[in-house]
Design a protein around this motif. Structure first.
Motif, PDB file in Angstrom:
ATOM      1  N   ARG A  92       2.200   1.651  -3.553  1.00  0.00           N
ATOM      2  CA  ARG A  92       1.185   2.206  -4.466  1.00  0.00           C
ATOM      3  C   ARG A  92       1.042   3.714  -4.267  1.00  0.00           C
ATOM      4  O   ARG A  92       1.000   4.481  -5.238  1.00  0.00           O
ATOM      5  CB  ARG A  92      -0.179   1.554  -4.232  1.00  0.00           C
ATOM      6  CG  ARG A  92      -0.303   0.121  -4.688  1.00  0.00           C
ATOM      7  CD  ARG A  92      -1.739  -0.363  -4.555  1.00  0.00           C
ATOM      8  NE  ARG A  92      -2.613   0.249  -5.545  1.00  0.00           N
ATOM      9  CZ  ARG A  92      -3.665   1.009  -5.260  1.00  0.00           C
ATOM     10  NH1 ARG A  92      -3.967   1.302  -4.004  1.00  0.00           N
ATOM     11  NH2 ARG A  92      -4.409   1.498  -6.232  1.00  0.00           N
ATOM     12  N   SER A  93       0.950   4.146  -3.026  1.00  0.00           N
ATOM     13  CA  SER A  93       0.741   5.562  -2.762  1.00  0.00           C
ATOM     14  C   SER A  93       1.962   6.386  -3.160  1.00  0.00           C
ATOM     15  O   SER A  93       1.827   7.512  -3.648  1.00  0.00           O
ATOM     16  CB  SER A  93       0.404   5.788  -1.282  1.00  0.00           C
ATOM     17  OG  SER A  93       1.481   5.374  -0.450  1.00  0.00           O
ATOM     18  N   LYS A 148       2.030   6.679  -6.987  1.00  0.00           N
ATOM     19  CA  LYS A 148       0.998   7.627  -7.388  1.00  0.00           C
ATOM     20  C   LYS A 148       1.429   9.066  -7.119  1.00  0.00           C
ATOM     21  O   LYS A 148       1.244   9.961  -7.966  1.00  0.00           O
ATOM     22  CB  LYS A 148      -0.303   7.317  -6.631  1.00  0.00           C
ATOM     23  CG  LYS A 148      -1.465   8.262  -6.926  1.00  0.00           C
ATOM     24  CD  LYS A 148      -1.957   8.148  -8.356  1.00  0.00           C
ATOM     25  CE  LYS A 148      -3.194   9.007  -8.567  1.00  0.00           C
ATOM     26  NZ  LYS A 148      -3.644   8.994  -9.969  1.00  0.00           N
ATOM     27  N   ARG A 184       0.824  -1.209   0.000  1.00  0.00           N
ATOM     28  CA  ARG A 184       0.000   0.000   0.000  1.00  0.00           C
ATOM     29  C   ARG A 184       0.858   1.258   0.000  1.00  0.00           C
ATOM     30  O   ARG A 184       0.547   2.246  -0.679  1.00  0.00           O
ATOM     31  CB  ARG A 184      -0.932  -0.016   1.208  1.00  0.00           C
ATOM     32  CG  ARG A 184      -2.061  -1.037   1.077  1.00  0.00           C
ATOM     33  CD  ARG A 184      -2.860  -1.177   2.356  1.00  0.00           C
ATOM     34  NE  ARG A 184      -3.964  -2.124   2.175  1.00  0.00           N
ATOM     35  CZ  ARG A 184      -4.617  -2.707   3.172  1.00  0.00           C
ATOM     36  NH1 ARG A 184      -4.273  -2.441   4.432  1.00  0.00           N
ATOM     37  NH2 ARG A 184      -5.600  -3.554   2.917  1.00  0.00           N
ATOM     38  N   ASP A 185       1.950   1.203   0.754  1.00  0.00           N
ATOM     39  CA  ASP A 185       2.882   2.332   0.763  1.00  0.00           C
ATOM     40  C   ASP A 185       3.512   2.513  -0.613  1.00  0.00           C
ATOM     41  O   ASP A 185       3.676   3.639  -1.102  1.00  0.00           O
ATOM     42  CB  ASP A 185       3.966   2.089   1.819  1.00  0.00           C
ATOM     43  CG  ASP A 185       4.867   3.300   2.017  1.00  0.00           C
ATOM     44  OD1 ASP A 185       4.464   4.411   1.638  1.00  0.00           O
ATOM     45  OD2 ASP A 185       5.977   3.132   2.560  1.00  0.00           O
TER      46      ASP A 185
END
Length: 438
Positions: A122-123, A126, A119-120
């Protein structure tokens, strides 16, 4: 093991530099604006399928407000490099599988921390590049690919799926059709369905021996990978090229020999660039060209020949000479009859080897000592000033090639061409531009 890929990558690259495209249906077309090769979720919802010909869907796209772009591979390649630079900050080992997909080694990350890390990741991707991604995690490449498919298909997962836990993995595999398994093509799918296999769990539980007989060792590897056994380790060093090809469809039909020679000379020029980048050479150049099966009412003609050089080379001038010789051998014209209308041509090599280790010719030896600095100077000019800045006269200037690939709806190459950098403007109260900056 994790697989991360960019969602509708080509379309996402276009959206990074044009915020107005957010939540708007977007598609990207193939070379010569032929067919759809990338679609956003909004475009898929309108019924646009992968590979739909542009001439068939153009009216519907205009009616439904779909934004359409020609392929901008320079931009996409640069954005791919940027995303992979981020991946390397999160993993010590990264295998670039394709322009939008990479495998990451997560063996040093505790199992209970992997989803948090994904998740880290991906963020961060982005925030730093603007590209949305999904991450699939699993003990093998095949399971990581399946996890990535699940992450894309189930919005509630937040773009991350982990199949490391055996019980959770078993619950998912019985719900996924075998057509989603990496490495299962149409022919293999038909064979497996004939064996009564429907879900991925069915395939996992098969005896590997009959599968190997039906699908070779590839099928057996897939079964072992689905069971959590690593058969495909990360490939951190790209395998040496065994062949190289430069092929293009023409934006307009070629009917005369002079133009065809220019086209194959341009292809040979690009071939030389690729070989020099890898330090490889070739002593065989195959040339082909053919008409189009879509030109109704016209006869088909397909031609190919192979030209042998005295020794291996990656000298553009030698490759051009060989390609032109291939045209001279095969070109046919009949006075008084309508000329053939060719739609595509290419140059191909299949016997590549490190140039430094290749055997020199006894007769007709090429002057490598003179060629090497000339080719290096040409490559450096094209690197600094853009591909095509310096080309052999035989290849013609790109702007004047009547047959060049068509990119009528291509966006600017924002990140690699100074003249196409995005600009920001400040507007005063009268509506006039009072400040403009890159």
């Amino acid at each position: 093991m994790a697989l991360i890929d960019g969602n509708s990558f080509y379309c996402s690259c276009e959206r990074v530099f044009d915020p107005k495209l957010a939540r708007v249906p977007v598609i990207v077309l193939s070379n010569n604006d032929g067919c759809a090769i990338a679609r956003t979720t909004e475009a898929k919802a309108l019924g646009i399928k992968m590979g739909d010909p542009w001439f068939k869907i153009s009216a519907a796209c205009k009616r439904q407000g779909v934004r359409v772009f020609s392929s901008n591979y320079t931009l996409y390649g640069d954005m791919s490099s940027r995303t992979n630079a981020v991946y390397r900050d999160f993993s010590p080992a990264v295998e670039i599988y394709s322009i939008d997909e990479s495998f990451l080694d997560l063996s040093d990350v505790r199992e209970d921390r992997r989803i948090e890390l994904a998740r880290d990741l991906r963020s961060t991707v982005k925030a730093w590049t603007g590209i949305p991604t999904c991450v699939g995690i699993g003990p093998t490449k095949t399971l990581a690919k399946l996890a990535n498919h699940i992450a894309k298909s189930i919005p509630e997962l937040g773009g991350v799926c982990d199949l490391s836990d055996e019980d959770e993995r078993a619950a998912w595999l019985c719900r996924i059709h075998i057509g989603e398994v990496w490495g299962i093509g149409r022919a293999s799918l038909a064979k497996l369905e004939a064996m009564g296999v429907d879900s991925v769990a069915d395939l996992r539980d098969l005896d590997p021996r009959p599968v190997r007989k039906a699908m070779t060792v590839v099928g057996e590897r897939i079964i072992h990978e689905l069971r959590g056994m690593v058969c495909l380790p990360l490939e951190l060093m790209p395998a040496q090229r065994k062949g190289c090809a430069v092929t293009r469809s023409f934006s307009s039909r070629i009917e005369d020999r002079e133009t065809m020679e220019q086209a194959v000379s341009a292809h040979a020029t690009r071939l030389g660039e690729k070989l020099r980048r890898s330090g490889l050479g070739t002593n065989h150049v195959s040339v082909f060209y053919h008409t189009s099966e879509h030109d109704r009412g016209e006869p088909m003609r397909s031609v190919s020949t192979t030209v042998t050089l005295s020794e291996a080379t990656n000298d553009t001038l030698a490759l051009i000479k060989a390609a032109r010789e291939g045209i001279a051998r095969t070109w046919r014209e009949t006075p008084g009859e309508r000329p053939w209308r060719y739609s595509k041509a290419g140059v191909i090599t299949t016997d590549l080897a490190p140039l430094a280790d290749s055997q020199r010719a006894l007769i007709g030896q090429l002057d490598r000592e003179r060629s090497a600095p000339l080719m290096a100077a040409m490559d450096e000019c094209n690197r600094r000033f853009g591909r095509g800045a310096v080309v052999p006269a035989r290849a013609g200037l790109e702007a004047k090639r009547s047959w060049s690939t068509k990119f009528e709806m291509r966006s600017p190459r924002y990140t690699t061409q100074v003249s196409e950098l995005p600009t920001a403007c400040a507007i005063d109260r009268t509506g006039s531009i009072c400040h403009k900056t890159f």
